[in-house]
Design an enzyme around this catalytic site. Sequence first.
Site, PDB file in Angstrom:
ATOM      1  N   LYS A 175       0.816  -1.226   0.000  1.00  0.00           N
ATOM      2  CA  LYS A 175       0.000   0.000   0.000  1.00  0.00           C
ATOM      3  C   LYS A 175       0.843   1.267   0.000  1.00  0.00           C
ATOM      4  O   LYS A 175       2.046   1.251   0.234  1.00  0.00           O
ATOM      5  CB  LYS A 175      -1.007  -0.040   1.150  1.00  0.00           C
ATOM      6  CG  LYS A 175      -2.202  -0.933   0.774  1.00  0.00           C
ATOM      7  CD  LYS A 175      -3.325  -0.898   1.757  1.00  0.00           C
ATOM      8  CE  LYS A 175      -4.480  -1.774   1.228  1.00  0.00           C
ATOM      9  NZ  LYS A 175      -5.457  -2.091   2.257  1.00  0.00           N
ATOM     10  N   ARG A 192      -3.545 -10.186   4.749  1.00  0.00           N
ATOM     11  CA  ARG A 192      -4.058 -10.171   3.367  1.00  0.00           C
ATOM     12  C   ARG A 192      -2.970  -9.583   2.479  1.00  0.00           C
ATOM     13  O   ARG A 192      -2.673  -8.392   2.568  1.00  0.00           O
ATOM     14  CB  ARG A 192      -5.341  -9.326   3.318  1.00  0.00           C
ATOM     15  CG  ARG A 192      -5.989  -9.241   1.951  1.00  0.00           C
ATOM     16  CD  ARG A 192      -7.212  -8.321   1.993  1.00  0.00           C
ATOM     17  NE  ARG A 192      -7.858  -8.259   0.705  1.00  0.00           N
ATOM     18  CZ  ARG A 192      -7.458  -7.482  -0.309  1.00  0.00           C
ATOM     19  NH1 ARG A 192      -6.407  -6.690  -0.164  1.00  0.00           N
ATOM     20  NH2 ARG A 192      -8.111  -7.488  -1.443  1.00  0.00           N
TER      21      ARG A 192
HETATM   22  N1  HH2 Z   1      -7.591  -3.660   1.008  1.00  0.00           N
HETATM   23  C1  HH2 Z   1      -7.997  -3.670  -0.272  1.00  0.00           C
HETATM   24  C2  HH2 Z   1      -9.110  -4.415  -0.676  1.00  0.00           C
HETATM   25  N2  HH2 Z   1      -9.791  -5.153   0.205  1.00  0.00           N
HETATM   26  N3  HH2 Z   1     -10.088  -5.955   2.428  1.00  0.00           N
HETATM   27  C3  HH2 Z   1      -9.717  -5.959   3.719  1.00  0.00           C
HETATM   28  N4  HH2 Z   1     -10.401  -6.701   4.617  1.00  0.00           N
HETATM   29  N5  HH2 Z   1      -8.650  -5.222   4.153  1.00  0.00           N
HETATM   30  C4  HH2 Z   1      -7.919  -4.440   3.314  1.00  0.00           C
HETATM   31  O1  HH2 Z   1      -6.968  -3.775   3.780  1.00  0.00           O
HETATM   32  C5  HH2 Z   1      -8.296  -4.411   1.935  1.00  0.00           C
HETATM   33  C6  HH2 Z   1      -9.401  -5.180   1.520  1.00  0.00           C
HETATM   34  C7  HH2 Z   1      -7.229  -2.865  -1.277  1.00  0.00           C
HETATM   35  O2  HH2 Z   1      -6.188  -3.603  -1.822  1.00  0.00           O
HETATM   36  P1  HH2 Z   1      -6.220  -4.398  -3.208  1.00  0.00           P
HETATM   37  O3  HH2 Z   1      -7.255  -5.471  -3.197  1.00  0.00           O
HETATM   38  O4  HH2 Z   1      -4.864  -4.870  -3.496  1.00  0.00           O
HETATM   39  O5  HH2 Z   1      -6.554  -3.299  -4.277  1.00  0.00           O
HETATM   40  P2  HH2 Z   1      -7.889  -2.859  -4.998  1.00  0.00           P
HETATM   41  O6  HH2 Z   1      -8.898  -2.471  -3.973  1.00  0.00           O
HETATM   42  O7  HH2 Z   1      -7.431  -1.714  -5.845  1.00  0.00           O
HETATM   43  O8  HH2 Z   1      -8.396  -4.026  -5.799  1.00  0.00           O
END
Ligand code: HH2
Length: 286
Positions: free
Chosen positions: A223, A258
């Site tokens: 992040k 995660r």
């Molecule tokens: N962060 C993201 C998405 N879902 N769910 C939980 N429980 N906690 C988190 O910190 C979290 C999440 C964002 O990351 P990512 O899936 O890599 O990116 P994007 O939302 O752009 O798909």
Amino acid sequence: MGATLDEILNSHRTGRVVVMGILNVTPDSFSDGGRFLAVEAAIARARAMLDEGADVIDVGAESTRPGSQRVGADEQIARLREVLPAVTASGAPTSIDTTSSRVAAFALDAGAAMINDVSAGREDPDLLPLAASHSAALVLMHMLGQPKTMQADPQYDDVVAEVRGFLAERLAAAASAGVDVEKCIVDPGIGFGKRLEHNVSLLAGTSELCGLGRPVLIGASRKRFIGQLTGQDDPDQRVPGTIAACLAAWRQGATIFRVHDVGAVAQAMTVAQAIEKRNASENSYA
Ligand code: HH2
């Protein structure tokens, strides 16, 4: 070795480390958008993460990165239709990253066992009752505002106390919708309506969140705060920062991580646990 759902939900009691591999079936996710939109690529990615030591695969079809556009339930389901059953068929617990009860219902029917709702049941009034009726595991995450605007000007007086209070309130809301609190996991929502200092404070204050009595999930992977601390602009190059954040939170009691880089994080956690275990056994002779 994959974890069972019971092991995941009891990880705060046993200390079992749970690595949750991220599978974004999206064109626009902040670090891997577009890479796993094709069905074959998504399924291969899930298999690779399981081989690297993932205990659970978190599948999402809508990006929640700052500034992202919303994706309707029909489009999310279309992206998931072939991928999700292939992931659940692997036998590993599968989580669906969505705020929509329709998408969650589709995923549960396809064999998912966990709902990861970044709105903690606030966006879709049918989501908590759905989790209750399916006895699904449920991740309740803190977010200030909405993805489109959440990074505009987030303000807190005491970020750790406010996030803890919010998560306690959402656990109570889940319970009043019929969700068994023993099925719930809490998450401070790193990067969701938080400045650099808020993210660092939340990671430093993880033990406060563990005081809620539920497993704590940390989503720090690649992040932006890591880039802000280190000057590394390329999310793919933020693996060392990801590991440091996971280890710092783990030392305070977080058990579920995660991450995109499953193999690297699983290896770091194995080494850290071996050292901790030795420390504990040496101290018991003291
Ligand atoms: N962060 C993201 C998405 N879902 N769910 C939980 N429980 N906690 C988190 O910190 C979290 C999440 C964002 O990351 P990512 O899936 O890599 O990116 P994007 O939302 O752009 O798909």
